[in-house]
Design a protein around this motif. Structure first.
Motif, PDB file in Angstrom:
ATOM      1  N   LEU A  44       0.813  -1.212   0.000  1.00  0.00           N
ATOM      2  CA  LEU A  44       0.000   0.000   0.000  1.00  0.00           C
ATOM      3  C   LEU A  44       0.847   1.262   0.000  1.00  0.00           C
ATOM      4  N   GLU A  45       2.055   1.191   0.544  1.00  0.00           N
ATOM      5  CA  GLU A  45       2.963   2.335   0.415  1.00  0.00           C
ATOM      6  C   GLU A  45       3.391   2.510  -1.037  1.00  0.00           C
ATOM      7  N   GLU A  46       3.707   1.412  -1.691  1.00  0.00           N
ATOM      8  CA  GLU A  46       4.123   1.468  -3.095  1.00  0.00           C
ATOM      9  C   GLU A  46       2.984   1.917  -4.005  1.00  0.00           C
ATOM     10  N   ALA A  47       1.738   1.670  -3.579  1.00  0.00           N
ATOM     11  CA  ALA A  47       0.583   2.081  -4.384  1.00  0.00           C
ATOM     12  C   ALA A  47       0.424   3.593  -4.416  1.00  0.00           C
ATOM     13  N   ASP A  48       1.061   4.288  -3.451  1.00  0.00           N
ATOM     14  CA  ASP A  48       1.022   5.759  -3.420  1.00  0.00           C
ATOM     15  C   ASP A  48      -0.418   6.257  -3.510  1.00  0.00           C
ATOM     16  N   LEU A  49      -1.203   5.895  -2.514  1.00  0.00           N
ATOM     17  CA  LEU A  49      -2.648   6.119  -2.571  1.00  0.00           C
ATOM     18  C   LEU A  49      -3.062   7.569  -2.392  1.00  0.00           C
ATOM     19  N   ASP A  50      -2.244   8.390  -1.774  1.00  0.00           N
ATOM     20  CA  ASP A  50      -2.662   9.748  -1.416  1.00  0.00           C
ATOM     21  C   ASP A  50      -3.949   9.643  -0.591  1.00  0.00           C
ATOM     22  N   ASP A  51      -4.976  10.395  -0.970  1.00  0.00           N
ATOM     23  CA  ASP A  51      -6.227  10.351  -0.208  1.00  0.00           C
ATOM     24  C   ASP A  51      -7.092   9.187  -0.684  1.00  0.00           C
ATOM     25  N   ALA A  52      -7.469   8.331   0.234  1.00  0.00           N
ATOM     26  CA  ALA A  52      -8.334   7.202  -0.092  1.00  0.00           C
ATOM     27  C   ALA A  52      -9.439   7.120   0.946  1.00  0.00           C
ATOM     28  N   VAL A  53     -10.609   6.708   0.501  1.00  0.00           N
ATOM     29  CA  VAL A  53     -11.757   6.529   1.390  1.00  0.00           C
ATOM     30  C   VAL A  53     -12.114   5.054   1.426  1.00  0.00           C
ATOM     31  N   ALA A  54     -12.320   4.535   2.621  1.00  0.00           N
ATOM     32  CA  ALA A  54     -12.766   3.155   2.780  1.00  0.00           C
ATOM     33  C   ALA A  54     -14.287   3.112   2.698  1.00  0.00           C
ATOM     34  N   VAL A  55     -14.787   2.206   1.895  1.00  0.00           N
ATOM     35  CA  VAL A  55     -16.231   2.021   1.776  1.00  0.00           C
ATOM     36  C   VAL A  55     -16.569   0.622   2.274  1.00  0.00           C
ATOM     37  N   TYR A  56     -17.444   0.558   3.275  1.00  0.00           N
ATOM     38  CA  TYR A  56     -17.882  -0.709   3.836  1.00  0.00           C
ATOM     39  C   TYR A  56     -19.343  -0.948   3.477  1.00  0.00           C
ATOM     40  N   GLY A  57     -19.745  -2.194   3.500  1.00  0.00           N
ATOM     41  CA  GLY A  57     -21.135  -2.530   3.224  1.00  0.00           C
ATOM     42  C   GLY A  57     -21.271  -4.031   3.048  1.00  0.00           C
ATOM     43  N   SER A  58     -22.476  -4.482   2.906  1.00  0.00           N
ATOM     44  CA  SER A  58     -22.782  -5.902   2.927  1.00  0.00           C
ATOM     45  C   SER A  58     -22.316  -6.637   1.675  1.00  0.00           C
ATOM     46  N   ALA A  59     -21.713  -7.819   1.893  1.00  0.00           N
ATOM     47  CA  ALA A  59     -21.392  -8.711   0.783  1.00  0.00           C
ATOM     48  C   ALA A  59     -22.657  -9.309   0.178  1.00  0.00           C
ATOM     49  N   ARG A  60     -23.784  -9.199   0.882  1.00  0.00           N
ATOM     50  CA  ARG A  60     -25.033  -9.812   0.430  1.00  0.00           C
ATOM     51  C   ARG A  60     -25.885  -8.880  -0.426  1.00  0.00           C
ATOM     52  N   THR A  61     -25.422  -7.674  -0.645  1.00  0.00           N
ATOM     53  CA  THR A  61     -26.172  -6.732  -1.481  1.00  0.00           C
ATOM     54  C   THR A  61     -26.296  -7.286  -2.899  1.00  0.00           C
ATOM     55  N   GLU A  62     -27.514  -7.356  -3.396  1.00  0.00           N
ATOM     56  CA  GLU A  62     -27.763  -7.934  -4.716  1.00  0.00           C
ATOM     57  C   GLU A  62     -27.361  -6.966  -5.838  1.00  0.00           C
ATOM     58  N   VAL A  63     -26.831  -7.524  -6.915  1.00  0.00           N
ATOM     59  CA  VAL A  63     -26.331  -6.702  -8.021  1.00  0.00           C
ATOM     60  C   VAL A  63     -27.439  -5.870  -8.663  1.00  0.00           C
ATOM     61  N   ASP A  64     -28.658  -6.368  -8.662  1.00  0.00           N
ATOM     62  CA  ASP A  64     -29.764  -5.642  -9.302  1.00  0.00           C
ATOM     63  C   ASP A  64     -30.552  -4.773  -8.325  1.00  0.00           C
ATOM     64  N   SER A  65     -29.985  -4.519  -7.143  1.00  0.00           N
ATOM     65  CA  SER A  65     -30.694  -3.737  -6.123  1.00  0.00           C
ATOM     66  C   SER A  65     -30.342  -2.253  -6.203  1.00  0.00           C
ATOM     67  N   GLU A  66     -31.184  -1.435  -5.591  1.00  0.00           N
ATOM     68  CA  GLU A  66     -30.913   0.002  -5.507  1.00  0.00           C
ATOM     69  C   GLU A  66     -29.682   0.272  -4.648  1.00  0.00           C
ATOM     70  N   GLU A  67     -29.455  -0.562  -3.638  1.00  0.00           N
ATOM     71  CA  GLU A  67     -28.273  -0.392  -2.792  1.00  0.00           C
ATOM     72  C   GLU A  67     -26.990  -0.593  -3.601  1.00  0.00           C
ATOM     73  N   TYR A  68     -27.002  -1.549  -4.505  1.00  0.00           N
ATOM     74  CA  TYR A  68     -25.828  -1.773  -5.361  1.00  0.00           C
ATOM     75  C   TYR A  68     -25.592  -0.558  -6.256  1.00  0.00           C
ATOM     76  N   LYS A  69     -26.657  -0.048  -6.850  1.00  0.00           N
ATOM     77  CA  LYS A  69     -26.534   1.141  -7.700  1.00  0.00           C
ATOM     78  C   LYS A  69     -25.989   2.319  -6.892  1.00  0.00           C
ATOM     79  N   LEU A  70     -26.443   2.445  -5.652  1.00  0.00           N
ATOM     80  CA  LEU A  70     -25.953   3.513  -4.775  1.00  0.00           C
ATOM     81  C   LEU A  70     -24.458   3.349  -4.524  1.00  0.00           C
ATOM     82  N   GLY A  71     -24.023   2.102  -4.318  1.00  0.00           N
ATOM     83  CA  GLY A  71     -22.602   1.845  -4.092  1.00  0.00           C
ATOM     84  C   GLY A  71     -21.750   2.195  -5.298  1.00  0.00           C
ATOM     85  N   VAL A  72     -22.240   1.854  -6.492  1.00  0.00           N
ATOM     86  CA  VAL A  72     -21.507   2.221  -7.717  1.00  0.00           C
ATOM     87  C   VAL A  72     -21.396   3.735  -7.829  1.00  0.00           C
TER      88      VAL A  72
END
Length: 228
Positions: A44-72
């Protein structure tokens, strides 16, 4: 077909049933933990990330759901605002945020974790790390993120949320903005924190204000602004 359950490194370390095995291999396992930290820091040091935000959420979110669209949309708009995106690298909400980051052309990082059953890294990750130990993985999230956005999630999301909150509240870390996205989903939790935990004096009332709860992605992203 029955899927065989694997014994994970965390279980070998923590489960009392493996105590004798731990005694016999303690030095080797300590070196394994050390190696996992070193690999994470180096990558991760070599990746030189600068500012990065961690996004957490459910692995069970369905691909065709509104929650998935919100995540994208969240991942894409974080990228457009200049942030790289770090997730747990799995499916569901994590995949959605990585997908949005990839569409925005920023670095899309996945910090995977060994589980008893296969989960796998989603195809939208371009920097991948796989961890055996949850505690090592959580250090990487906190060290290389300037803030944390939580989409609706389960126990894993709650674990990461309260780990971050505890470190901020106890001043183990400096400013670390936390945004909970989805007032309908998160509102009951925050009401309980304020109406029960703070009202009973278990936390200070201002501790609840460490959380931003919003449906507005612009507000959430603006809240992530690093403090220089």
């Amino acid at each position: 077909m029955t899927v065989k359950r694997r014994i994970t490194a965390d279980e070998h370390l923590l489960d009392l049933r493996h105590r004798e095995e731990w005694k016999q291999k303690a030095a080797w396992r300590v070196m394994k933990i050390q190696a996992e930290f070193v690999e994470g820091f180096d990558t991760l040091e070599e990746a030189d990330l600068d500012d990065a935000v961690a996004v957490y959420g459910s692995a069970r979110t369905e691909v065709d759901s509104e929650e998935y669209k919100l995540g994208v949309e969240l991942g894409r708009r974080l990228g457009e605002a200049g942030y790289n995106v770090i997730t747990g690298g799995g499916p569901g909400a994590m995949e959605a945020a990585n997908r949005g980051a990839a569409e925005a052309g920023v670095k899309s990082i996945g910090l995977g974790i060994e589980l008893p059953f296969e989960q796998g890294i989603n195809p939208y990750v371009d920097i991948q790390l796989d961890f055996h130990y949850f505690f090592v993985r959580k250090v990487m999230f906190l060290k290389y993120s300037c803030g944390f956005c939580a989409l609706p999630g389960g126990y894993g999301t709650m674990d990461e949320l309260f780990e971050s909150l505890t470190l901020v509240q106890t001043q183990k870390v400096g400013r670390f903005p936390i945004a909970l996205i989805g007032t309908e989903y998160w509102g009951g939790l925050v009401d309980w924190l304020r109406g029960r935990m703070a009202a009973d004096g278990k936390i200070n009332r201002e501790d609840v204000d460490l959380l931003l709860v919003t449906d507005d992605l612009d507000e959430a992203i603006a809240h992530m602004k690093p403090q220089r």
